[in-house]
Scaffold this active site. Structure first.
Site, PDB file in Angstrom:
ATOM      1  N   LYS A 119     -13.848  28.614 -12.954  1.00 56.87           N
ATOM      2  CA  LYS A 119     -15.181  28.714 -12.621  1.00 56.87           C
ATOM      3  C   LYS A 119     -16.142  28.777 -13.783  1.00 56.87           C
ATOM      4  CE  LYS A 119     -17.418  28.913  -8.641  1.00 56.87           C
ATOM      5  NZ  LYS A 119     -16.831  28.428  -7.354  1.00 56.87           N
TER       6      LYS A 119
HETATM    7  P1  NAD Z   1     -26.758  26.264  -2.838  1.00 58.28           P
HETATM    8  O1  NAD Z   1     -27.292  26.721  -4.184  1.00 58.28           O
HETATM    9  O2  NAD Z   1     -26.670  24.967  -2.311  1.00 58.28           O
HETATM   10  O3  NAD Z   1     -27.289  27.215  -1.627  1.00 58.28           O
HETATM   11  C1  NAD Z   1     -27.027  28.796  -1.852  1.00 58.28           C
HETATM   12  C2  NAD Z   1     -28.044  29.293  -0.694  1.00 58.28           C
HETATM   13  O4  NAD Z   1     -28.056  30.585  -0.824  1.00 58.28           O
HETATM   14  C3  NAD Z   1     -29.648  28.788  -0.680  1.00 58.28           C
HETATM   15  O5  NAD Z   1     -30.092  28.513   0.661  1.00 58.28           O
HETATM   16  C4  NAD Z   1     -30.165  30.172  -1.223  1.00 58.28           C
HETATM   17  O6  NAD Z   1     -31.612  30.333  -0.895  1.00 58.28           O
HETATM   18  C5  NAD Z   1     -29.430  31.151  -0.732  1.00 58.28           C
HETATM   19  N1  NAD Z   1     -29.532  32.516  -1.192  1.00 58.28           N
HETATM   20  C6  NAD Z   1     -29.415  32.706  -2.551  1.00 58.28           C
HETATM   21  N2  NAD Z   1     -29.619  34.070  -2.844  1.00 58.28           N
HETATM   22  C7  NAD Z   1     -29.915  34.604  -1.482  1.00 58.28           C
HETATM   23  C8  NAD Z   1     -30.008  35.991  -0.939  1.00 58.28           C
HETATM   24  N3  NAD Z   1     -30.081  36.933  -1.765  1.00 58.28           N
HETATM   25  N4  NAD Z   1     -29.867  35.936   0.179  1.00 58.28           N
HETATM   26  C9  NAD Z   1     -29.838  35.046   1.267  1.00 58.28           C
HETATM   27  N5  NAD Z   1     -29.655  33.958   0.875  1.00 58.28           N
HETATM   28  C10 NAD Z   1     -29.681  33.690  -0.464  1.00 58.28           C
HETATM   29  O7  NAD Z   1     -25.242  26.796  -3.030  1.00 58.28           O
HETATM   30  P2  NAD Z   1     -23.935  26.249  -2.223  1.00 58.28           P
HETATM   31  O8  NAD Z   1     -22.920  25.465  -3.016  1.00 58.28           O
HETATM   32  O9  NAD Z   1     -24.196  26.128  -0.807  1.00 58.28           O
HETATM   33  O10 NAD Z   1     -22.957  27.896  -2.416  1.00 58.28           O
HETATM   34  C11 NAD Z   1     -23.145  28.722  -1.377  1.00 58.28           C
HETATM   35  C12 NAD Z   1     -21.905  29.733  -1.524  1.00 58.28           C
HETATM   36  O11 NAD Z   1     -20.790  28.922  -1.071  1.00 58.28           O
HETATM   37  C13 NAD Z   1     -21.550  30.453  -2.635  1.00 58.28           C
HETATM   38  O12 NAD Z   1     -20.941  31.709  -2.542  1.00 58.28           O
HETATM   39  C14 NAD Z   1     -20.590  29.477  -3.561  1.00 58.28           C
HETATM   40  O13 NAD Z   1     -19.720  29.939  -4.260  1.00 58.28           O
HETATM   41  C15 NAD Z   1     -19.735  28.843  -2.021  1.00 58.28           C
HETATM   42  N6  NAD Z   1     -19.003  27.763  -1.949  1.00 58.28           N
HETATM   43  C16 NAD Z   1     -19.665  26.516  -2.467  1.00 58.28           C
HETATM   44  C17 NAD Z   1     -18.696  25.371  -2.342  1.00 58.28           C
HETATM   45  C18 NAD Z   1     -19.380  24.035  -2.833  1.00 58.28           C
HETATM   46  O14 NAD Z   1     -18.935  22.945  -2.571  1.00 58.28           O
HETATM   47  N7  NAD Z   1     -20.930  23.734  -2.931  1.00 58.28           N
HETATM   48  C19 NAD Z   1     -17.351  25.306  -2.104  1.00 58.28           C
HETATM   49  C20 NAD Z   1     -16.920  26.720  -1.890  1.00 58.28           C
HETATM   50  C21 NAD Z   1     -17.706  27.816  -2.079  1.00 58.28           C
END
Ligand code: NAD
Length: 433
Positions: A119
């Site tokens: 990561k």
């Molecule tokens: P992203 O940047 O697309 O979205 C993140 C979201 O979280 C946004 O809507 C943001 O406004 C919100 N957010 C941020 N801080 C916040 C807070 N304090 N309170 C409430 N909401 C908040 O990111 P993503 O890719 O959707 O990732 C989200 C989660 O999923 C992370 O934990 C990431 O590690 C995990 N994840 C992502 C993927 C992927 O393929 N993108 C895969 C597995 C896991």
């Protein structure tokens, strides 16, 4: 070196606060104790292989130079190349990246794909920079990482605040460091690329799709009709908004959403597609006309069947878990529940589909993208979705069997699946020299 997994503080108090990496070690220790994980394997898996910190300059639009700090942690590559996302966030630090890299090792092992765990992240608030500045920051970070990433060695992907565009900049920068004859064979140095650049169809929605496939399996097991359920989502970016759009297709009712801009609710139901469009145009869900604004406490206590946390770590904790009223927590985010939160959810009888199973759709389709690039072939959406369904439901069944066999919660069961897989690998190959 002392075995850090055996000197953990007492977990009986549910209000203590832990670091994210400490959370991982607690989860790991619980499962390792349960199955009597071979001691040498336990020592190896308790520590990442490489922790890389880089400080690098980037030029701003006004000509100034700013210094940035970035990380890449490579936790384990016993089962295949290091693999995992890259985030841009002001709170990103080495502790967080170590935790996220370690979860990736377990995730790949549970999904039975030939990857290890890695990561990365840059400690930066991306909303403070222009697109051209973000491009230069991304390119200098890639340059600073140098040969620490590579298509057969360590493969980044999108995560919080990064996307296909960021992957495209990384790919383009990485290609300048390889011989011209090799460049056509290096597209798989990153996954989650735009489709026009060798990305896979279905990758953008894959994590949300995987969450929903897992929820479907849970619903089948409980004889729950998803069309009659309500749900709420924290985080409305890639994972949260796709999970919601796909839950909508089942007829489930979205009643509340929270993101970094605030929380909103409508007990009669929100249109996920329309809300996703609004959030994209306005930088978040706050201000959406067809809902009322609510505070964080009210959001957590939403009366709904399913909660899909899809934002950041440590949201369901010893302090907040008792507010939840749902029947299921399906973890789209990595690490949204800390070990104290887990204890309270277990006591309350709330089911948990743990992150390392529920959000593995992203890395599974990243693996498909990597394979397609290596084979110079492209699959259609139907094929990608069918293969994802097969992989993630097989992982679901492995975790369910372990939970039944050992009579434990699903997070511990998921760890058991991962640790047994890695233990077998280390026992068979031995330790050099
Ligand atoms: P992203 O940047 O697309 O979205 C993140 C979201 O979280 C946004 O809507 C943001 O406004 C919100 N957010 C941020 N801080 C916040 C807070 N304090 N309170 C409430 N909401 C908040 O990111 P993503 O890719 O959707 O990732 C989200 C989660 O999923 C992370 O934990 C990431 O590690 C995990 N994840 C992502 C993927 C992927 O393929 N993108 C895969 C597995 C896991």
């Amino acid at each position: 070196m002392p075995d850090s997994t055996k000197t953990l503080p007492d977990t009986s108090s549910t209000t203590a606060k832990t670091s994210v990496y400490e959370n991982v070690i607690r989860q790991f220790s619980r499962a390792a104790d349960l199955i009597g994980l071979v001691d040498n394997v336990r020592k190896i898996l308790a520590t990442p292989v490489n922790e890389i910190t880089v400080h690098f300059p980037a030029r701003m639009d006004d000509g100034r130079v700013e210094m940035f700090t970035g990380y890449r942690v490579q936790h384990n590559n016993a089962l295949g190349p290091f693999k995992g996302g890259l985030r841009f966030h002001p709170d990103t630090d080495i502790d967080e990246v170590k935790a996220l890299a370690t979860w990736m090792t377990w995730k790949s092992a549970i999904a039975d794909i030939p990857f290890g765990g890695g990561k990365g992240g840059v400690c930066i608030d991306p909303f403070k920079y222009s697109k051209t500045e973000l491009e230069r920051i991304t390119r200098r970070f890639t340059y600073a990482l140098g040969q620490n990433i590579g298509p057969e060695y360590d493969i980044p992907a999108p995560d919080v605040n990064t996307n296909g565009q960021v992957m495209a900049w990384i790919l383009d920068t990485y290609l300048t460091s390889v011989q011209p004859q090799e460049r056509g064979r290096c597209l798989h140095v990153v996954t989650g690329k735009p489709v026009g650049l060798g990305g896979s169809v279905g990758r953008e929605k894959a994590t949300g799709q995987g969450v929903v496939y897992c929820i479907e399996e849970w619903a089948k097991g409980k004889s729950v009709d998803l069309a009659k359920t309500s749900y709420f989502v924290q985080g409305f970016g890639n994972v949260g908004s796709w999970a919601a759009r796909l839950m909508d297709q089942h007829g489930a009712r979205l009643v509340a959403v929270e993101d970094v801009t605030g929380a909103i609710a409508n007990p009669d139901g929100l249109d996920a597609e329309d809300l996703a469009r609004y959030a994209k145009q306005n930088g978040g869900v706050y201000g959406y006309q067809k809902a009322s604004a609510i505070d964080h406490e009210t959001f957590l206590a939403t009366e709904a069947d399913i909660f899909i946390p899809s934002a950041l770590e440590n949201q369901i904790t010893g302090k907040t878990a008792s507010a939840l009223r749902c029947k299921l927590v399906a973890e789209g985010a990595n690490g949204p529940t800390d070990p104290f939160g887990d204890i309270l959810l277990r006591k309350a009888g709330i089911d948990v589909l743990p992150d390392i199973l529920a959000n593995s759709g992203g890395v599974i389709v990243s693996y498909f993208e990597w394979l397609q690039n290596k084979r110079s072939e492209y699959w259609d959406l139907e094929e990608v979705d069918a293969k994802l369904y097969k992989k993630i439901t097989a992982a679901y069944r492995r975790v369910r069997s372990a939970a039944q066999e050992l009579d434990v919660d699903w997070r511990t069961a998921a760890y058991v699946v991962a640790l047994r897989r890695l233990e077998r690998c280390y026992v068979e190959r031995g330790i050099f020299p």
